[in-house]
Write an enzyme that holds these catalytic residues in place. Structure first.
Site, short mmCIF file in Angstrom:
data_model
loop_
_atom_site.label_atom_id
_atom_site.label_comp_id
_atom_site.label_asym_id
_atom_site.label_seq_id
_atom_site.Cartn_x
_atom_site.Cartn_y
_atom_site.Cartn_z
N LYS A 110 1.13 -9.11 -39.33
CA LYS A 110 0.22 -8.21 -40.05
C LYS A 110 0.76 -7.81 -41.42
O LYS A 110 0.01 -7.41 -42.29
CB LYS A 110 -0.07 -6.98 -39.20
C1 LIG Z 1 -2.22 -8.13 -34.09
C2 LIG Z 1 -1.39 -9.14 -33.39
C3 LIG Z 1 -1.98 -10.28 -32.78
C4 LIG Z 1 -3.48 -10.50 -32.73
O1 LIG Z 1 -4.04 -10.69 -34.00
P1 LIG Z 1 -5.63 -10.72 -34.20
O2 LIG Z 1 -5.86 -10.64 -35.66
O3 LIG Z 1 -6.14 -9.53 -33.46
O4 LIG Z 1 -6.10 -11.99 -33.65
C5 LIG Z 1 -1.13 -11.21 -32.20
N1 LIG Z 1 0.19 -11.04 -32.19
C6 LIG Z 1 0.80 -9.96 -32.75
C7 LIG Z 1 2.26 -9.83 -32.68
C8 LIG Z 1 0.02 -8.98 -33.39
O5 LIG Z 1 0.62 -7.91 -33.94
#
Ligand SMILES: *Cc1c(COP(=O)(O)O)cnc(C)c1O
Length: 453
Positions: A110
């Protein structure tokens, strides 16, 4: 470039306004009115550094920001990453690559979007000579990444609600040990849903919202999806040329945000072989791509908590294309889904998508197997992606978090406790959190007291 809402009842906006707004007023999500064709650019982009590639890509979309300003914003967004390559592609076997997306400040993918979004917000504050107060609720990773995107930025303050005692101790430290004066970690008494409900009510108060120039941080911001397209392109360039068109990107997914970005890039003329949607035991997306039925189930907490979702908020953007970009059809489908919790697509075209699901019972065994086979440690989210790689194609697995964020799960699977210097450093710093009840009145009172004016 202008941006339209998937529900078709919001006037088209420029990039900066669509980013500032987040969710469209008609409840829809913003998308470019038309997608650019990048196929003619690829040859000249192949050798660019990560931030240069990101600048060239974002330039196609952020057309209302002067190019030199955008270049500075983008360059700055990738300076807090600990690896020069930003998104290193590692080869594990002759047909298996892993794209490491966890070298940002909070050790999860993110950061790619939220570092950039933080700098875009800062730029807007300067441009408009206004301050901004950002508010969000988190069950873990998003809050930490959002906080680190705005850390110490003048003219901004960020308030993140999280359920006290229900995020992992390391995630809590990432949010509460920053030492920054513009960061407020609000530990609410209740569950994530209680926090989310109270927050929705705060945002519903238009007068309060305007008074504090309140902006939401959530997974549906246009800038987040676009920023995430870039690492797919960066990885694609790093594959041997003969493999590129056949490679399948395998993506641990919850809200459909991550995999949507790759799919949009494919539609922009980058010949990616396909995508595998990898869910945990909360498998609404797996069931959709397997059967064409989109049906809500109950969320059960898992070892891969950032994928514990019930309804995939970014799915609406995919749906828009699936129904021939007809907003009336999007509205009708979502209406039925909201009413009944179920929608069955009569003609479901799964395109180049495949899907897999992984239960909690399987995750430790997969961590063990990947460790034995490749000498590589994966976090529980990435483990879901290793569930069943297609044996006859080249796989690029997106590693979405550092294993060091989940030491207990990894230790119980392979007997090794993963660590990371940035997490170790947090352990000696004081926790600063504000305990408040999960009520709109308490949240409003806290913001009234601490907002940047
Ligand atoms: C947020 C997150 C996901 C999922 O991402 P999406 O955008 O909801 O598909 C997967 N792995 C980790 C470690 C995350 O923080």
């Amino acid at each position: 470039m202008i941006y339209v809402s998937t529900r078709g009842q919001t006037p088209a906006l420029g990039f900066s306004d669509a980013v500032a707004m987040g969710l469209a007023p008609d409840g829809g999500l913003f998308l470019p009115e038309s997608l650019p064709d990048l196929s003619g650019r690829l040859a000249s982009w192949e050798k660019l550094r990560y931030a240069e590639l990101c600048f060239e890509f974002m330039r196609e979309f952020a057309t209302d920001i002067p190019a030199e300003t955008l270049r500075v914003i983008v360059e700055k967004s990738y300076t807090a990453f600990s690896q020069a390559e930003i998104a290193p592609l590692k080869q594990l076997g002759s047909r298996v690559h892993v794209l490491e997306l966890f070298h940002g400040p909070t050790l999860a993918f993110k950061d790619f979007a939220l570092q950039l979004l933080g700098n875009l917000y800062e730029h807007q504050c300067q441009e408009r000579r206004e301050t901004i107060n950002v508010l969000g609720a988190t069950s873990g990773d998003t809050g930490a990444a959002a906080i680190h995107g705005l850390l110490g930025k003048p003219g901004t303050a960020i308030f993140i609600l999280y359920p006290d005692g229900r995020v992992s101790p390391l995630q809590e430290r990432q949010m509460t040990c920053t030492g920054a004066e513009n960061v407020f970690a609000l530990a609410v008494d209740g569950t994530f849903d209680d926090a989310q409900t109270a927050l929705k009510e705060v945002f519903g108060d238009q007068e309060f919202r305007r008074r504090h120039r309140l902006s939401a941080v959530n997974s549906i911001n246009l800038a987040r999806v676009l920023a995430q397209c870039v690492y797919y392109l960066y990885a694609w360039f790093r594959l041997p040329a003969a493999q590129r068109e056949f490679a399948e990107f395998v993506v641990p997914t919850g809200n459909f945000g991550n995999v949507l970005a790759g799919w949009l890039l494919q539609r922009m003329g980058v010949p990616i072989g396909g995508f595998k949607i990898a869910t945990n035991q909360n498998d609404i997306l797996y069931r959709l791509f397997a059967t064409g039925e989109y049906r809500v189930g109950a969320v059960t907490p898992s070892l891969a908590p950032s994928m514990d979702i019930q309804v995939a908020s970014n799915f609406e953007r995919f749906l828009y294309f699936q129904v021939g970009r007809d907003p009336a059809k999007v509205r009708a489908i979502l209406e039925q889904f909201k009413r009944t919790g179920d929608y069955r697509f009569a003609e479901w075209d799964r395109g180049t998508f495949s899907a897999s699901r992984c239960s909690d019972a399987e995750i430790p065994g997969i961590i063990q197997r990947v460790y034995r086979e490749f000498g590589y440690v994966v976090d529980p989210h990435t483990a879901c992606a290793f569930k069943d790689l297609s044996p006859d194609r080249v796989s690029v697995v997106l590693a979405t978090a550092s294993p060091a964020k989940f030491p207990e799960t990894i230790a119980s699977a392979i007997g090794v406790v993963p660590t990371h210097p940035s997490l170790e450093a947090l352990k000696s710093r004081p926790i600063v959190k504000h305990r408040i009840p999960a009520t709109p009145a308490a949240i409003r009172a806290f913001i009234d007291q601490h907002a940047v004016a």
